[in-house]
Design a protein around this motif. Structure first.
Motif, PDB file in Angstrom:
ATOM      1  N   GLY A  38       0.843  -1.194   0.000  1.00  0.00           N
ATOM      2  CA  GLY A  38       0.000   0.000   0.000  1.00  0.00           C
ATOM      3  C   GLY A  38       0.880   1.247   0.000  1.00  0.00           C
ATOM      4  N   CYS A  81      -3.639   4.104   9.678  1.00  0.00           N
ATOM      5  CA  CYS A  81      -3.758   5.487   9.171  1.00  0.00           C
ATOM      6  C   CYS A  81      -5.189   5.996   9.222  1.00  0.00           C
ATOM      7  CB  CYS A  81      -3.248   5.571   7.744  1.00  0.00           C
ATOM      8  SG  CYS A  81      -1.464   5.701   7.631  1.00  0.00           S
ATOM      9  N   PRO A 129      -2.381  -4.142  -4.876  1.00  0.00           N
ATOM     10  CA  PRO A 129      -2.485  -3.812  -3.451  1.00  0.00           C
ATOM     11  C   PRO A 129      -3.946  -4.020  -3.028  1.00  0.00           C
ATOM     12  CG  PRO A 129      -1.293  -2.098  -4.651  1.00  0.00           C
ATOM     13  CD  PRO A 129      -1.836  -3.046  -5.680  1.00  0.00           C
TER      14      PRO A 129
END
Ligand SMILES: Cc1cc2nc3c(=O)[nH]c(=O)nc-3n(C[C@H](O)[C@H](O)[C@H](O)COP(=O)(O)OP(=O)(O)OC[C@H]3O[C@@H](n4cnc5c(N)ncnc54)[C@H](O)[C@@H]3O)c2cc1C
Length: 377
Positions: free
Chosen positions: A22, A354, A50
């Motif tokens: 990623g 994240c 990904p």
């Protein structure tokens, strides 16, 4: 069994193995090779592409709406909220510097926070905070007058049931696919090897190396970076990373599309934007948090129906928009909004979680974990 050539050129001798291709994993690879060009860096990715969030997201280059800032301040403090704004802002500058605006389809068309006709109280609270937030953000990122009331612009977009709007002229958008291809090209050119369809099943510390058991056999490296984001708990359940699925649609092209830029409503739980005369629209995770707390890609009727009704009644009223694409991606959430970047065990590092902000943060998160690794070489 692998041939001698396969074993010696593709599998053996990596100095650093990064798990996950990623934005974070590839940004870590990029930084490692820039700082130490001779380092042998191998990226192992379980998907054909990904397969988490980085090729599935909405491509908002954003650092928070007024309502989101108020929410973070209420949950933590002004200092923490501004630290996060500063981090996202620097992450976005890093992404743009690394790859170039043209290569990632970056445009600063501005961002808009919308308030529906039944959200007058929330709009009032947000409007009252604009001046104060503008001062705080000017200190955090050095730009003045970030947020401004823009109710007069609503009619021009053709929305229905929207009564108030705040404009952020510094918000941008990008083409997520172009971003990830540009990043892949960049790391290939620096000599990073990316192997797909390799799922890591176990990470075992050895005497002088770390051994990885995978669906394609075993790999070894001196250092390992875990960049599997939402899936981190599959290998390290003790990490505070909870998956959260996001469902997204893209319409067929809309003649004379009036909207341009990025748009958020309902405290950021819904978001939409223009992309090549189409509308991308996603969100609704809050309709059933538990159902979306999953590692499985897919859709639910409740979210699909809500997105379709907002699309037809609010965003593109009376236009009978047709939907061309549906997909989902998995984000990594936790108690705290900051990513986890640390040495987990000797020579095993992680850069995960994240939240819904990895486009903004990911380049910096990758760089930070790469620096941790370099510090131990
Ligand atoms: C629908 C949606 C919309 C979003 N919109 C935005 C936005 O507009 N703006 C923004 O800033 N952020 C947005 N995000 C968040 C952002 O996309 C993510 O925070 C960011 O992409 C995370 O990057 P990553 O590299 O950490 O994780 P990922 O991109 O998830 O990468 C992790 C990789 O690890 C691989 N992997 C997992 N387990 C293994 C294993 N055992 N072995 C090998 N490989 C493995 C996965 O296949 C995956 O490719 C959105 C996310 C989603 C899902």
């Amino acid at each position: 069994m692998y041939s001698y050539w396969e074993q010696t050129s593709f599998i053996d001798n990596a100095d650093v193995i990064i798990i996950g291709s990623g934005l974070v994993g590839l940004s870590a690879a990029l930084h490692l090779k820039r700082r130490q060009p001779l380092l042998k860096v191998l990226v192992l990715e379980r998907g054909f592409l990904p397969s988490g969030a980085s090729t599935k997201n909405a491509g908002f280059a954003c650092f928070g709406t007024v309502s989101e800032q108020i929410d973070v301040i209420n949950r933590s403090s002004e200092a923490e909220a501004m630290r996060l704004v500063n981090y996202k802002w620097r992450g976005l500058q890093k992404l743009r510097q690394n790859l170039g605006d043209e290569n990632i389809g970056y445009h600063q068309y501005g961002g808009h926070e919308l308030f529906m006709t039944n959200e007058a109280d929330a709009a009032k609270i947000a409007f009252e905070q604009i001046d104060h937030l503008n001062k705080l953000l000017q200190e955090a990122i050095g730009e003045p007058d970030i947020y401004a009331v823009a109710d007069e612009k609503i009619a021009g977009f053709g929305f229905n049931k929207v009564s108030h709007m705040i404009y952020n002229r510094f918000e941008g958008q990008l083409d997520t696919g172009k971003m990830m291809r540009a990043l892949l090209y960049k790391v290939y050119r620096l000599g990073v090897l990316v192997l797909n369809n390799v799922q890591i099943l176990a990470i075992e510390p050895g005497h002088n190396y770390i051994s990885l058991q995978t669906t394609q056999g075993s790999f070894k490296a001196g250092k390992v970076i875990l960049a599997t984001n939402a899936f981190a708990g599959q290998l390290y359940p003790e990490l505070d990373v909870v998956p959260g699925r996001g469902q997204v649609l893209v319409t067929k092209p809309i003649p004379n599309l009036k909207l341009k830029g990025t748009y958020h409503f309902n405290e950021g739980y819904y978001y939409f934007r223009n992309i090549n005369n189409r509308v991308l629209f996603g969100g609704g995770r809050n309709l059933n948090y538990k159902a979306e707390e999953t590692w499985e890609f897919g859709h639910t009727d409740v979210v699909k129906e809500k997105l379709i009704s907002y699309l037809n009644e609010v965003i593109l009223p009376n236009q009978k928009a047709e939907i061309d694409y549906w997909w989902s991606g998995i984000m990594g959430f936790g108690e705290q909004l900051s990513p986890i970047v640390k040495e987990l065990k000797p020579n095993i590092f992680c850069a995960v979680r994240c939240n819904g902000m990895g486009v903004a943060m990911g380049s910096l998160v990758g760089e930070e974990v790469a620096e941790l690794v370099i510090g131990k070489i």
